[in-house]
Design an enzyme around this catalytic site. Structure first.
Site, mmCIF file in Angstrom:
data_model
loop_
_atom_site.group_PDB
_atom_site.id
_atom_site.type_symbol
_atom_site.label_atom_id
_atom_site.label_comp_id
_atom_site.label_asym_id
_atom_site.label_seq_id
_atom_site.Cartn_x
_atom_site.Cartn_y
_atom_site.Cartn_z
ATOM 1 N N SER A 165 -6.117 -18.344 -22.953
ATOM 2 C CA SER A 165 -5.454 -18.628 -21.754
ATOM 3 C C SER A 165 -6.063 -18.284 -20.488
ATOM 4 C CB SER A 165 -4.193 -17.356 -21.826
ATOM 5 O OG SER A 165 -3.527 -17.325 -20.550
ATOM 6 N N TYR A 223 -0.633 -8.889 -24.638
ATOM 7 C CA TYR A 223 -0.876 -10.322 -25.005
ATOM 8 C C TYR A 223 -2.193 -10.568 -24.025
ATOM 9 C CZ TYR A 223 -0.735 -15.491 -24.318
ATOM 10 O OH TYR A 223 -0.979 -16.691 -24.142
HETATM 11 N N1 LIG Z 1 2.620 -22.037 -23.584
HETATM 12 C C1 LIG Z 1 1.768 -21.485 -22.675
HETATM 13 O O1 LIG Z 1 2.049 -21.276 -21.528
HETATM 14 C C2 LIG Z 1 0.431 -20.964 -23.164
HETATM 15 C C3 LIG Z 1 -0.369 -20.492 -21.961
HETATM 16 C C4 LIG Z 1 -1.698 -20.080 -22.363
HETATM 17 C C5 LIG Z 1 -2.031 -19.846 -23.626
HETATM 18 N N2 LIG Z 1 -1.303 -20.481 -24.846
HETATM 19 C C6 LIG Z 1 -1.742 -20.089 -26.010
HETATM 20 O O2 LIG Z 1 -1.478 -21.224 -26.799
HETATM 21 C C7 LIG Z 1 -1.424 -21.018 -28.152
HETATM 22 C C8 LIG Z 1 -0.303 -21.708 -28.538
HETATM 23 O O3 LIG Z 1 0.934 -21.411 -27.964
HETATM 24 P P1 LIG Z 1 2.447 -22.442 -27.988
HETATM 25 O O4 LIG Z 1 2.858 -22.100 -26.367
HETATM 26 O O5 LIG Z 1 1.884 -23.495 -28.277
HETATM 27 O O6 LIG Z 1 3.197 -21.450 -28.718
HETATM 28 P P2 LIG Z 1 4.464 -21.847 -29.888
HETATM 29 O O7 LIG Z 1 4.957 -22.985 -29.404
HETATM 30 O O8 LIG Z 1 5.123 -20.448 -29.754
HETATM 31 O O9 LIG Z 1 3.824 -22.019 -30.943
HETATM 32 C C9 LIG Z 1 3.170 -21.069 -31.810
HETATM 33 C C10 LIG Z 1 2.614 -21.271 -32.927
HETATM 34 O O10 LIG Z 1 2.097 -20.422 -33.818
HETATM 35 C C11 LIG Z 1 2.492 -20.198 -34.957
HETATM 36 N N3 LIG Z 1 2.293 -18.759 -35.103
HETATM 37 C C12 LIG Z 1 2.718 -17.650 -34.566
HETATM 38 N N4 LIG Z 1 2.255 -16.543 -35.266
HETATM 39 C C13 LIG Z 1 1.668 -17.118 -36.214
HETATM 40 C C14 LIG Z 1 1.018 -16.234 -37.428
HETATM 41 N N5 LIG Z 1 0.884 -15.024 -37.507
HETATM 42 N N6 LIG Z 1 0.349 -17.075 -38.282
HETATM 43 C C15 LIG Z 1 0.326 -18.223 -38.431
HETATM 44 N N7 LIG Z 1 0.900 -18.975 -37.427
HETATM 45 C C16 LIG Z 1 1.630 -18.266 -36.439
HETATM 46 C C17 LIG Z 1 4.138 -20.704 -34.823
HETATM 47 O O11 LIG Z 1 4.450 -21.055 -36.121
HETATM 48 P P3 LIG Z 1 5.364 -19.867 -36.972
HETATM 49 O O12 LIG Z 1 6.196 -18.928 -36.122
HETATM 50 O O13 LIG Z 1 5.792 -20.793 -37.898
HETATM 51 O O14 LIG Z 1 4.295 -19.077 -37.568
HETATM 52 C C18 LIG Z 1 3.698 -21.967 -34.031
HETATM 53 O O15 LIG Z 1 3.446 -22.958 -34.942
HETATM 54 C C19 LIG Z 1 -1.148 -19.512 -28.426
HETATM 55 O O16 LIG Z 1 -2.536 -18.739 -28.460
HETATM 56 C C20 LIG Z 1 -0.851 -19.215 -26.793
HETATM 57 O O17 LIG Z 1 -1.181 -17.776 -26.700
HETATM 58 C C21 LIG Z 1 -0.069 -20.735 -24.561
#
Ligand SMILES: NC(=O)c1ccc[n+]([C@@H]2O[C@H](COP(=O)([O-])OP(=O)(O)OC[C@H]3O[C@@H](n4cnc5c(N)ncnc54)[C@H](OP(=O)(O)O)[C@@H]3O)[C@@H](O)[C@H]2O)c1
Length: 259
Positions: free
Chosen positions: A139, A152
């Site tokens: 991030s 986080y």
């Molecule tokens: N969205 C943002 O603004 C943002 C910004 C910076 C960085 N990021 C990073 O980008 C990545 C993806 O985030 P996102 O925003 O796309 O989140 P999201 O839409 O909430 O998706 C998260 C994904 O991770 C899976 N997951 C969560 N815990 C898990 C576990 N213990 N084992 C296996 N799968 C797991 C979830 O599926 P299940 O719940 O079915 O397991 C889902 O497929 C993350 O690392 C996040 O920190 C996001």
């Protein structure tokens, strides 16, 4: 790196950034396997993209990761790209002890231990491939503090550091180590987190940008506002801290977790 004809595992590939990366990589003629915990969302992602392969796995659980890796290497021995994308974020008002320790532990297990255990179990295989990569999704917050999500933010800083170290350690191998540092992206994770003056990036745009940068060999990928925020933080940390601190109270006021 050649971004076609790879066999790619994307953790957390059933929604948000992971699913957008999966769809982008499918378009570039790759074999893509996604994992997540919830079978229903995996099935939904596969119905939308019939070429996707799915597997259930909880990356915070070492046994679950071991089982997945054993199955994957049997079914997809050409696997050469690991995208560590699964992650979770809890908003947390430290001053008011607003988040149960169990949630904080789970965040650490998912965001740090999940990445390390997948690298540990897949590296012996990746090193044997001619052209391979580890892509860690951290991030923009990896570079700066954010008081509304201290655990986080610390997990992302940890994986930023881990990525730098393993990149150095693997420099004489076939394994490229990429890091993607997204800004705020429109996903389930950022739902309800609207910050004045900060437009969320669309997952599809982030995925296109990331894959393009990977094809050019850019190892540290800073999409959208991340690049500017990280540069600004380096020169004017007080200014960015003031901006981030001013956003925290509103976000924390909307949190539903209890200690
Ligand atoms: N969205 C943002 O603004 C943002 C910004 C910076 C960085 N990021 C990073 O980008 C990545 C993806 O985030 P996102 O925003 O796309 O989140 P999201 O839409 O909430 O998706 C998260 C994904 O991770 C899976 N997951 C969560 N815990 C898990 C576990 N213990 N084992 C296996 N799968 C797991 C979830 O599926 P299940 O719940 O079915 O397991 C889902 O497929 C993350 O690392 C996040 O920190 C996001």
């Amino acid at each position: 790196m050649n971004i076609s004809n790879n066999t790619v595992l994307i953790t957390g590939g059933s929604s948000g950034i992971g699913l957008a990366l999966a769809e982008e990589l499918l378009q570039h003629n790759n074999t893509v396997i996604i994992c997540a915990r919830n079978q229903k969302t995996l099935v939904h992602a596969q119905q939308k993209n019939p070429n996707l392969h799915t597997i259930t796995c909880d990356v915070s659980d070492e046994r679950s990761v071991s089982n997945m890796v054993d199955n994957l290497l049997k079914e997809h021995p050409a696997l050469n790209v690991l995208i560590n994308n699964a992650g979770m974020m809890h908003l947390h008002d430290v001053a008011n002890n607003s988040l149960a320790l169990e949630h904080q532990k789970n965040e650490i297990l998912t965001n740090i231990f999940g990445v390390i255990s997948l690298c540990d179990k897949l590296l012996p295989h990746l090193i044997k491939q001619e052209n391979s990569a580890i892509v860690n999704v951290t991030s923009g917050l990896a570079y700066m503090p954010f008081m509304a999500a201290p655990v986080y933010t610390a997990t992302k800083a940890a994986i930023h550091s881990y990525s730098l170290s393993i990149r150095a350690a693997l420099k004489n191998t076939s394994v490229f180590v990429f890091e993607v540092l997204p800004p705020m992206v429109e996903t389930e994770m950022s739902h309800g987190m609207d910050m004045p003056g900060m437009k969320k990036m669309l997952p599809v745009n982030l995925a296109k940008y990331t894959v393009k940068k990977m094809s050019k060999g850019t190892l540290e990928i800073k999409p959208g506002a991340s690049s500017m925020m990280i540069t600004m933080y380096r020169w004017f940390p007080w200014m960015i801290n003031k901006m981030m601190d001013s956003m925290a109270p509103k976000l924390l006021a909307n949190t539903t977790h209890s200690a």
